[in-house]
Design an enzyme around this catalytic site. Structure first.
Site, PDB file in Angstrom:
ATOM      1  CD  GLU A 302      -2.616  -1.137   2.594  1.00 24.86           C
ATOM      2  OE1 GLU A 302      -3.554  -2.262   2.957  1.00 24.86           O
ATOM      3  OE2 GLU A 302      -2.422  -0.302   3.300  1.00 24.86           O
ATOM      4  CE  LYS A 304       4.364   6.236   6.934  1.00 26.40           C
ATOM      5  NZ  LYS A 304       3.951   7.541   6.860  1.00 26.40           N
ATOM      6  NE  ARG A 309      -3.724   4.498  11.056  1.00 22.23           N
ATOM      7  CZ  ARG A 309      -2.810   3.917  11.400  1.00 22.23           C
ATOM      8  NH1 ARG A 309      -1.733   4.031  11.686  1.00 22.23           N
ATOM      9  NH2 ARG A 309      -3.201   2.463  11.658  1.00 22.23           N
ATOM     10  CG  PHE A 409      -5.414   1.921   5.682  1.00 22.36           C
ATOM     11  CD1 PHE A 409      -5.220   1.219   6.750  1.00 22.36           C
ATOM     12  CD2 PHE A 409      -4.735   3.038   5.344  1.00 22.36           C
ATOM     13  CE1 PHE A 409      -4.843   1.893   8.060  1.00 22.36           C
ATOM     14  CE2 PHE A 409      -4.451   3.878   6.580  1.00 22.36           C
ATOM     15  CZ  PHE A 409      -4.317   3.208   7.841  1.00 22.36           C
ATOM     16  CD  GLU A 469       5.470  10.894   3.975  1.00 20.42           C
ATOM     17  OE1 GLU A 469       5.816  10.792   5.194  1.00 20.42           O
ATOM     18  OE2 GLU A 469       5.275  11.675   3.172  1.00 20.42           O
ATOM     19  CE  LYS A 492       7.799   3.872  10.560  1.00 20.15           C
ATOM     20  NZ  LYS A 492       7.494   5.110  11.098  1.00 20.15           N
ATOM     21  CE  LYS A 494       8.638   8.528   5.339  1.00 20.11           C
ATOM     22  NZ  LYS A 494       8.492   9.853   6.571  1.00 20.11           N
TER      23      LYS A 494
END
Length: 928
Positions: A302, A304, A309, A409, A469, A492, A494
């Site tokens: 997915e 980011k 949030r 999500f 992101e 995550k 990045k």
């Protein structure tokens, strides 16, 4: 529908009203007094504090009663929700006014200059350790200044709560003084200290709060996590033996809880993919859907998003919106279908059978004219103006082209059923069946399936291409844990749009150097021997409140290094020793961001290298010391970084012609040759020559060289048979390129000396502006650089330093707040979009502050978009083409790290950095 949390009723009132003294003497003072040296039979500080809390609980139940909530409001001041709007500086000056403390006294300076860490003297060791403890210091000042006769008065817990409730309503300082002064005058000094701590909403039960909840009732903390309501958490049951069932401990609509978080990538892709593909045993019904969806060896990928949030709660036709930090944004996004910047568009977004639901997602701002998601900072203004639009017909609000856009999500609750223990693929399957998307308002976030490293790399390149992101990778079977839990099945990734050093590191504080602005030494844990190795010192990026928080969280745990050094089995320092050290288990975690990493070995820090130009991004209270970067992980990062720095650049760069002031270049063809002195040389002249009050321009130097037979060139031709002489006396960005190629930089005075003497002079140190090999001149000058042959002025006689030595001196020197602005962009390559006059002026401005202009944008750290350029459509098309090329050329390593990725920023990034004499956060100046 009613829920367990709705039916909680207060227990009967206690027969005895507890006093504030009971809380301070039996709980606060005892917890505050726990030290390593007074543990007694207890093994750890935590164990002794837990015993103190349990004893207090037993005393309270036995002698007071079963209603502890009024006391809890004082025990957890940071959780109770009172808003006094009084911060440390305001409270310190309120005490000055309250007790009419004269100016220029020590007490006045201590309080008035509190945010400057004023310290007139160090009378006692305890004062040093608690210097930044305002409640303690202010209570001592009050103790000296107040008129006090007899013994202290006792206030009940209810009386203190009533005073604090009134303080919430008191907005004027005089009203606040009238409320607080009688209390300060009559409490004991210890009680004054704790009351100030409560007013400042500073945590009292640091690191042991769960014990308090669960000693009162074993289900206490779980109840708190599903509602974050102190009253319900301490009043749902009066009997600790009476346990709640599983349904009662599930999440409930309209009760706020912290969402699950993702971990950062810390392993190789090979290890990561194995973890993401790991399959757990499931019930038959889940197994059937798993196979039907063909999820074997698959994981979710997915994007980011750069937003806020948000958890959406729906119960009937009513809504609530809670952020990750538990802030209620329902007033902004809407509480019913009738009003709100988002909910008014959701009347047909849910299936008819959806009565209650909790959705997890990201709230972003969408610009319908640009057809783009905007940076995070624009979200709130977009929501506010979208909300205002429905109440007014004023045209000015039509100028707002963005509005809130909720990307979902996950689903956590549906029609009375908590779904957090169901596998993620099952939850996503439900999500897609119960929602009808509202384009660019309310949609299920795009999710794709991956199964290999190539799938992840492809997604990362798309993220870079779209200047997004990052990614979140999820195990398809992962369950959902609330209360801010970092799930290792959610990772995550990045790509860092940073400079040389593309990492934010979570580091453990191991030392401190107190000053007006404290510096904190951070360390890395060596997995092999378990010791923490000193790594860097950070003093930048902290707000006053963050300094206070660090001192509060580490209160009473610092040890002076000149009294006792830490054992090397615990902490290892280099040559730089801090004033204080702290045991890592008593410390905290800082997220540090750096402009560059020093890849050379040095002895200052035990690690052998360090970070330059670092600053603290945040205090990571959500991280334990065991979650931080280890020494071994850092060495891997450093190795990747070193490879990136030495990676050959194959793309060609074009030269930028100098920007002259609307005048033509001199016609060198018209210069008549008078001598063959410089016949064997080519001259590349890069700067003017300033000789005292006289300046000889570059043009004049070129004509002078031409006059004496020299050839003027604008670039170095490796095929040339003539010797090249590069002339400059300014430290220009292009200079380093020539030095790296082994070319010495010569001062303009050499030209004049050769002409005056009628011969070519050997290169003395006096004539050399810069070189990478000073040793070849050792026999020509003494240790101060004074030539044995050429006379040179006294002010030129200085020790000889190589460029590396000068760089190290410049980087290591403690400039404080006065670092020369000329070094602002030093060693940072920029690319400026366009070739207009405005673009060239922006390039000159960057170079003026030591920045380096790159014409190959793949080689730079920042791509700057000038304010005045072509139309936005043309600019965006060009940026998109560049982003695609960056994504295609990016190198992705096995551990997920990438080659340096340029960051697109607006011209304001340059302006703001110059204004602050500091490189600002590029995330705040992204070009979209």
């Amino acid at each position: 529908m009613t829920y367990f949390l709705d039916d909680i009723k207060p227990p009967p009132r206690n027969d005895i009203n507890p006093t504030f003294t009971l809380l301070t003497t039996e709980l606060f003072d005892k917890l505050d007094g726990v030290r390593r040296e007074n543990l007694g039979d207890f093994r750890t500080i935590t164990e002794k504090k837990a015993f103190i809390i349990r004893t207090f609980m037993e005393t309270f139940r036995t002698h007071i009663g079963i209603d502890i909530y009024p006391s809890v409001k004082l025990i957890f001041p940071e959780k109770v929700g009172r808003l006094y709007f009084i911060k440390e500086t305001a409270l310190a000056r309120l005490v000055i006014k309250m007790y009419k403390i004269p100016k220029e006294t020590d007490d006045y300076n201590l309080l008035h200059n509190w945010n400057k860490s004023y310290q007139p003297s160090k009378r006692f060791a305890s004062d040093e350790k608690k210097l930044r403890d305002l409640p303690l210091q202010a209570s001592r000042v009050i103790g000296k200044r107040r008129q006090f006769n007899g013994k202290p008065s006792e206030y009940t817990v209810d009386e203190i709560n009533r005073i604090l409730d009134q303080l919430v309503l008191a907005k004027l300082s005089q009203d606040q003084i009238e409320l607080l002064k009688p209390v300060f005058d009559s409490l004991s000094i210890s009680e004054v200290r704790w009351l100030i701590q409560i007013i400042l909403k500073k945590s009292i039960l640091v690191n042991v709060e769960k014990f308090f909840f669960n000693f009162w009732h074993p289900d206490g903390y779980r109840v708190f996590t599903i509602c974050n309501d102190l009253q319900k958490s301490f009043q749902f049951s009066t009997d600790p033996q009476e346990r709640l069932d599983g349904r009662q401990l599930e999440i409930h609509p309209f009760y706020k809880f912290k969402p699950q978080l993702a971990e950062k990538l810390t392993t190789s892709y090979t290890t990561l993919i194995k973890k993401l593909q790991k399959k757990h045993d499931m019930d038959e019904r889940y197994e059937k859907l798993f196979n039907q969806l063909e999820l074997q060896d698959k994981f979710y990928i997915e994007e980011k998003m750069d937003g806020d949030r948000m958890l959406l709660h729906k119960d009937g036709d009513n809504f609530k919106f809670f952020s990750r930090r538990l802030k209620d944004y329902s007033f902004l996004y809407g509480e019913t279908f009738g009003f709100g910047s988002l909910t008014k568009f959701l009347k047909n977004a849910f299936a008819n059978n959806v009565k209650s639901v909790i959705l997890d997602g990201e709230m972003v701002a969408y610009d319908y004219k640009r057809e783009a998601i905007l940076p995070f900072g624009t979200l709130k203004s977009s929501a506010i103006q979208e909300s205002v639009r429905q109440f007014t017909t004023i045209d000015q609000y039509e100028q707002q082209t963005s509005y809130p856009y909720f990307l979902i999500f996950d689903i956590l609750y549906l029609n009375g059923k908590d779904l957090t223990n169901f596998p993620l693929f099952f939850r996503k399957n439900i999500l897609n069946r119960i929602l009808s998307p509202v384009p660019h308002r309310f949609e299920v976030h795009d999710t794709r399936l991956g199964s290999s490293k190539a799938d992840i790399e492809r997604a990362i390149r798309e993220v870079v291409h779209n200047r997004s992101e990052g990614l979140v990778l999820k195990n398809v079977q992962s369950k959902y844990a609330i209360d801010g839990y970092r799930n290792p099945d959610w990772i995550k990734v990045k790509p860092e749009y940073l400079e040389k050093f593309g990492e934010n590191l979570d580091l453990v504080v191991i030392g401190k150097v107190p000053a007006i602005k404290n510096s904190y030494m951070c360390g890395l844990k060596n997995i092999d021997d378990g010791a923490y190795y000193s790594f860097c010192i950070c003093a930048n990026g902290f707000e006053i409140e963050e300094f206070d928080k660090i001192e509060r969280l580490t209160h009473g745990k610092w040890i002076k290094t000149d009294v006792e050094m830490p054992p090397e089995s615990l902490i290892k320092f280099g040559t730089k020793i801090p004033t204080y050290w702290i045991h890592p288990k008593d410390s905290l975690v800082l997220e540090i961001r750096a402009r560059s990493i020093d890849t050379s070995m040095e002895k200052t820090y035990a690690v052998g290298s360090t970070l330059h130009n670092n600053h603290c991004r945040k205090i990571r209270e959500d991280k334990s010391i065991d979650e931080c970067v280890t020494l071994q992980e850092y060495f891997q990062i450093k190795e990747n970084y070193s490879k990136d720095l030495t990676k050959a650049q194959t793309a060609l760069s074009k030269k930028r012609a100098p920007l002259y002031s609307f005048t033509d270049l001199p016609d060198l063809k018209e210069v008549k040759k008078q001598s063959d002195l410089f016949d064997d040389f080519e001259f590349l002249i890069l700067s003017d020559w300033k000789n005292g009050n006289t300046t000889t321009t570059m043009d004049d130097l070129k004509m002078l060289v031409k006059k004496y037979g020299g050839k003027i060139v604008n670039s170095i031709d490796v095929q040339s048979q003539l010797q090249i002489i590069v002339i400059t006396e300014k430290d220009l960005p292009v200079s380093n390129q020539y030095l790296k190629r082994g070319i010495d930089l010569i001062k303009p005075i050499w030209i004049q000396e050769c002409i005056d003497r009628g011969r070519i002079l050997q290169l003395e140190p006096y004539f050399v502006f810069a070189t990478n090999n000073w040793t070849k001149f050792d026999d020509m000058a003494d240790k101060y650089g004074d030539s044995y042959i050429i006379h040179q002025p006294l002010n030129f006689i200085v020790p000889k330093l190589s460029n590396d030595e000068l760089d190290k001196l410049r980087d290591d020197y403690d400039w404080g707040d006065s670092k020369p602005l000329v070094y602002l962009f030093r060693n940072i390559p920029f690319h400026v979009l366009g070739d207009s006059l405005n673009s060239q002026l922006l390039q000159d401005r960057i170079e003026r502050f030591n920045g380096e202009i790159k014409y190959n944008f793949l080689e730079c750290f920042y791509i700057v978009i000038p304010d005045k350029l072509h139309s936005r459509e043309q600019t965006l098309a060009q940026v998109n083409r560049m982003s695609k090329q960056i994504a295609e050329s990016m190198v992705i390593n096995e551990n997920g790290s990438t080659s340096r990725i340029p960051c697109f920023v607006t011209e304001s990034f340059i302006t703001k950095s110059i204004d602050l004499n500091s490189i600002v956060d590029p995330d705040d100046f992204k070009f979209i």
